[in-house]
Design an enzyme around this catalytic site. Sequence first.
Site, short mmCIF file in Angstrom:
data_model
loop_
_atom_site.label_atom_id
_atom_site.label_comp_id
_atom_site.label_asym_id
_atom_site.label_seq_id
_atom_site.Cartn_x
_atom_site.Cartn_y
_atom_site.Cartn_z
N GLN A 155 50.69 0.79 2.76
CA GLN A 155 50.19 1.32 4.03
C GLN A 155 51.15 2.40 4.54
OE1 GLN A 155 51.21 -1.16 7.24
NE2 GLN A 155 49.57 -0.52 8.60
N SER A 158 53.47 4.51 9.63
CA SER A 158 54.59 4.82 10.52
C SER A 158 55.32 6.08 10.09
CB SER A 158 55.60 3.67 10.54
OG SER A 158 54.95 2.47 10.88
N SER A 190 56.44 -0.53 3.25
CA SER A 190 56.74 -1.70 2.41
C SER A 190 56.06 -1.56 1.07
CB SER A 190 56.22 -2.98 3.07
OG SER A 190 56.72 -3.11 4.37
N GLU A 273 45.96 -6.31 9.51
CA GLU A 273 47.41 -6.56 9.44
C GLU A 273 47.79 -7.69 10.39
OE1 GLU A 273 49.94 -3.26 10.71
OE2 GLU A 273 51.52 -4.06 9.44
N SER A 397 55.30 -4.31 17.64
CA SER A 397 56.46 -5.04 18.18
C SER A 397 56.04 -6.03 19.26
CB SER A 397 57.46 -4.03 18.76
OG SER A 397 56.92 -3.46 19.92
N GLU A 399 56.94 -6.16 22.29
CA GLU A 399 56.64 -5.48 23.55
C GLU A 399 55.22 -4.92 23.54
OE1 GLU A 399 59.41 -4.99 21.78
OE2 GLU A 399 60.88 -5.92 23.12
C1 LIG Z 1 59.65 -5.38 7.89
C2 LIG Z 1 58.83 -4.21 8.28
C3 LIG Z 1 57.84 -3.74 7.43
C4 LIG Z 1 57.09 -2.61 7.78
N1 LIG Z 1 56.15 -2.17 6.89
C5 LIG Z 1 55.43 -1.06 7.21
C6 LIG Z 1 54.49 -0.53 6.28
O1 LIG Z 1 54.30 -1.05 5.18
N2 LIG Z 1 53.82 0.60 6.62
C7 LIG Z 1 53.98 1.22 7.83
O2 LIG Z 1 53.30 2.20 8.08
N3 LIG Z 1 54.88 0.74 8.74
C8 LIG Z 1 55.60 -0.37 8.45
N4 LIG Z 1 56.53 -0.86 9.34
C9 LIG Z 1 56.77 -0.11 10.57
C10 LIG Z 1 56.27 -0.79 11.83
O3 LIG Z 1 54.88 -0.73 11.94
C11 LIG Z 1 56.96 -0.07 13.00
O4 LIG Z 1 58.35 -0.29 12.86
C12 LIG Z 1 56.50 -0.59 14.33
O5 LIG Z 1 55.18 -0.20 14.60
C13 LIG Z 1 57.41 -0.10 15.48
O6 LIG Z 1 57.55 1.29 15.43
P1 LIG Z 1 58.99 1.99 15.48
O7 LIG Z 1 59.85 1.33 14.47
O8 LIG Z 1 58.76 3.45 15.38
O9 LIG Z 1 59.60 1.64 16.89
P2 LIG Z 1 59.26 2.36 18.27
O10 LIG Z 1 57.78 2.47 18.41
O11 LIG Z 1 60.05 3.59 18.40
O12 LIG Z 1 59.77 1.28 19.29
C14 LIG Z 1 61.14 1.15 19.66
C15 LIG Z 1 61.25 0.09 20.74
O13 LIG Z 1 60.51 0.50 21.89
C16 LIG Z 1 59.57 -0.49 22.26
N5 LIG Z 1 58.35 0.16 22.72
C17 LIG Z 1 57.68 1.17 22.10
N6 LIG Z 1 56.59 1.49 22.82
C18 LIG Z 1 56.54 0.66 23.87
C19 LIG Z 1 55.65 0.52 24.98
N7 LIG Z 1 54.57 1.27 25.08
N8 LIG Z 1 55.92 -0.45 25.90
C20 LIG Z 1 57.03 -1.24 25.77
N9 LIG Z 1 57.93 -1.14 24.75
C21 LIG Z 1 57.68 -0.19 23.82
C22 LIG Z 1 59.29 -1.26 20.97
O14 LIG Z 1 58.85 -2.57 21.24
C23 LIG Z 1 60.67 -1.26 20.31
O15 LIG Z 1 61.46 -2.29 20.84
C24 LIG Z 1 57.31 -1.97 9.01
C25 LIG Z 1 58.30 -2.45 9.88
C26 LIG Z 1 59.05 -3.54 9.52
C27 LIG Z 1 60.11 -4.02 10.47
#
Ligand SMILES: Cc1cc2nc3c(=O)[nH]c(=O)nc-3n(C[C@H](O)[C@H](O)[C@H](O)COP(=O)(O)OP(=O)(O)OC[C@H]3O[C@@H](n4cnc5c(N)ncnc54)[C@H](O)[C@@H]3O)c2cc1C
Length: 433
Positions: A155, A158, A190, A273, A397, A399
């Site tokens: 997938q 991100s 992943s 998912e 997440s 949140e």
């Molecule tokens: C183990 C693992 C596997 C993954 N596998 C995949 C994959 O296969 N394919 C893929 O596409 N993605 C994958 N991801 C990515 C995952 O979908 C993103 O990490 C996730 O959506 C959060 O996005 P970000 O890391 O950009 O954090 P951000 O969106 O930048 O968030 C940072 C912080 O801000 C908080 N936050 C953000 N927006 C808000 C809001 N509106 N209100 C309150 N708090 C907020 C979040 O909760 C977090 O604490 C994976 C992540 C992990 C940890």
Amino acid sequence: MAATTSTAPDAGTDPGPTLDAFAEECTAFLDANAEPRPPAREFVWGQGDDSIALFSEIDPTEERRQLTEAKAWRARRFDAGLAWITGPTELGGRALAPSYERLYTSLEARYLIPSQAFFGIGLGMVAPTILAHAADDVKRRYLPAMYRGDVVGCQLFSEPGAGSDLAGLQMRAERDGDQWVLNGQKVWTSGAQYSDIGEVICRSDPDQPKHRGLTGFVVDMKAPGVEVRPLRQMTGGATFNEVYFTDVRVPDDHRLGDVNQGWTVALTTLMNERASIGGGGGGGFGVASITRLVEMLRHFGLSDDPVHRQELMRLHCGYQVAKFTSQRALDKIKAGQLPGPELSIAKLALTENLTATARFVGRVLGPRLVADTGEWGTFAWSQFVLGTPGMRIAGGSDEVMRNIVGERVLGLPKEPGDDSKLPFRETQKNSRS
Ligand SMILES: Cc1cc2nc3c(=O)[nH]c(=O)nc-3n(C[C@H](O)[C@H](O)[C@H](O)COP(=O)(O)OP(=O)(O)OC[C@H]3O[C@@H](n4cnc5c(N)ncnc54)[C@H](O)[C@@H]3O)c2cc1C
């Protein structure tokens, strides 16, 4: 969620075998191809393997070996007509009701088979999206091969600046005749290191509001211009990656859904998912069984301590509530309905329970959790504890789950911000970059 609605047998068509006959067929296949699982031994502190990780942390050679075994098992299942039990017959499925799938799963659990975790994202999220949104030729080309284990999917959603705010993604898709040219970067992908195809969402029209200018594609992960770079996690392994796209050409017939309708495509995948994460282990303890925690308290002379006992019971109740909540959502899906916010609640409940378990274990083990003394059942927990933050983030997440529950269950006002109506290129974030 077309995978569940479009695959049940139609009224008036061949109803297929009875459940009893199907159970016999499955058992005959399993007996001929796998060893029965020995009866579960009672948990005894200090005996057996003490590893307890939320993410698998294996080196690339071992990963390739396990993948080969996993594929061989899926191929055998597929060739026996048991790998896509609810799928349409024209694509290699059996078109049987979800109850047949559940029956096979429960029977297979009695046998020792290679881990099928490699197919979790491809079959759990990408395949249902292809079934719902791809052209017929693309369905025929990939779905049987995915269910046979010949093609593994990942997938690609991100990006460095678009995770929670997925609709803010920037990777570009530009049309060039009957092809599209993809440029940009994805992150946290992943399984990209062993995947053959990926589901990618790109920005196809930056002049439309951010949710409306997106388009989805099936992309060949081995195509020229696709570069996969592993990312090392704090647990030591590298299960996810950065993926760079430089002038990657994708035929238009590999588009998912209509041009600029990629948000609907993404939602199909995200719904699946959340179902696989929230429903994973039925919201239960999974690797961290209550027995294991009780025995840990006993071993360290804490089983009469009222504070630890109370905490353990709170954990037990939390896991039970999560289990029933996710079961409600999964039952709705299996009945062909769209689940409501239960999936977000189930995902949130599961990760809160995992985090509380990590805190509990930390208090009981103290320094044994961080210093590897070789003592059984102690330092091994560090893999679990270091894995819990990843579970809190993956698939939305905590949140973000709370925002969904706040808006859809409690009826709270939507988050402020006007960038969902502005053309994407005029949004604050985009103009800064
Ligand atoms: C183990 C693992 C596997 C993954 N596998 C995949 C994959 O296969 N394919 C893929 O596409 N993605 C994958 N991801 C990515 C995952 O979908 C993103 O990490 C996730 O959506 C959060 O996005 P970000 O890391 O950009 O954090 P951000 O969106 O930048 O968030 C940072 C912080 O801000 C908080 N936050 C953000 N927006 C808000 C809001 N509106 N209100 C309150 N708090 C907020 C979040 O909760 C977090 O604490 C994976 C992540 C992990 C940890």
